[in-house]
Design a protein around this motif. Structure first.
Motif: not given
Length: 351
Positions: A89-90, A93, A95-96, A101, A104, A107, A129
């Motif tokens: 994941g980034c 965001c 979602w992360c 993640a 994401c 991603q 992360t």
């Protein structure tokens, strides 16, 4: 560094010296101890993934030690032994930040969106992360099998399907993901049926926990019960959970039709755009079936899996068929889609 490289899709990969990565901001560079050779690597090599840019270094399952730490990394240091999911994941965001993640929208995927782990070194972004500490009790070869196949199967079986002891679970496909799903579901107390066309794959499935197996016939003579009928007969009415670990129109449809009323279907195998199934949605509605997708597993969810691996409940090392050098891995990569089932192959870049 030395790495497996290909300059065109579908042409023979080779091992050669390429520029080593440097740690990105928020990321790290890891010295690879072992890296899994996966069918997904073959899909990238064959040109099936439009995120891959040439020349390319494949590999997305790995374990190793951190060699460089980029600016902004808080939780990791040089020398830490780590792995990561194949979906990274980034880190910023929603979602992360929510621990998901694996979905994401920004991603990265080593071995796909960037150079991967079939090399002496690999770079991972958003390390805080995406990295997971690997206990010393887990071998390099076992840890190298976790990042894609095993972790994907673990999330599919435990988190998405919520498999319960005593339930029937039908696993379609006895490759790396399918065998992992068989082992995990069996360890959780489920009764597992493995479905595959290869008798050697079915034998492997039995060795890791399948209670029953169904061989997919090369043709469909009228005198032979269908795969769906065989699953329904074995389970006395259909499986509680079906997992498609292949990714085809036929396997996804057969998996769904093999369910009992209020069953759960989990789609793990990726389907190409020209092979999408015509799902029997009338059955989905009338029987209240659940259709679930599963895409890897975030680093935040690894702890439960690693605990079961460390205490011996799960034994990913039993799925490892052997270890090879980078040069041997380069030779095997084009053959991965058609090779006979022998378990998971891992590459040792240092050898």
């Amino acid at each position: 560094m030395r790495a497996i490289v290909y300059d065109r899709f579908g042409t023979a990969p080779e091992v050669r010296e390429v520029e080593a990565p440097t740690a990105p901001e928020g990321g790290v560079v890891i010295r690879v101890a072992a890296s899994g050779l996966c069918r997904s690597d073959w899909h990238a090599w064959a040109g099936h993934d439009d995120t891959v840019h040439l020349p390319h270094v494949p590999g997305h399952e790995f374990v190793g030690t951190i060699e460089q730490v980029g600016a902004g990394v808080s939780h990791w240091s040089v020398g830490d032994r780590v792995t990561s999911p194949f979906v990274c994941g980034c880190g910023v965001c929603e979602w992360c930040l929510g621990g998901n993640a694996q979905v994401c929208p920004n991603q990265t995927q080593p071995g796909f969106t960037g150079w991967g782990s079939h090399a002496e070194l690999v770079a991972i972004h958003a390390a805080d992360t995406n990295l997971v500490a690997v206990p010393d009790t887990i071998s390099d070869d076992a840890a190298a099998s976790l990042g894609c196949r095993f972790a994907t199967a673990f999330r599919a079986v435990r988190a998405r399907a919520d498999v319960q002891p005593g339930e029937w679970v039908a696993v379609f496909g006895a490759g790396g993901v399918g065998l992992s799903a068989v082992m995990i579901a069996s360890a959780l107390g489920a009764r597992v049926i493995a479905v595959d066309r290869n008798p050697d794959a079915l034998a492997l499935a039995r060795s890791v926990g399948a209670e029953a197996t169904v061989a997919v016939p090369s043709s469909s003579p009228e005198t032979t019960p269908s795969v769906v009928d065989q699953v329904i007969d074995i389970t006395d009415g259909g499986a509680h959970v079906a997992l498609d670990a292949v990714g085809s129109a036929s396997t996804s449809t057969d998996a769904l039709l093999s369910l009992r009323r209020r069953g759960r279907h989990v789609q793990i195998g990726l389907l190409s755009a020209d092979e999408l199934p015509r799902l029997p949605l009338d059955r989905v509605i009338g029987w209240e079936l659940d259709l679930l997708g599963s895409h890897g597993m975030a680093a935040a969810d690894y702890a439960a899996m690693l605990t079961l691996v460390a205490d011996g409940t799960l034994r990913p090392q039993d799925l490892v068929g052997g270890a090879v050098t980078l040069a041997e891995g380069a030779t095997l990569l084009p053959l991965t889609a058609t090779a006979p089932p022998t378990g998971i192959t891992v590459i040792h870049p240092a050898e």
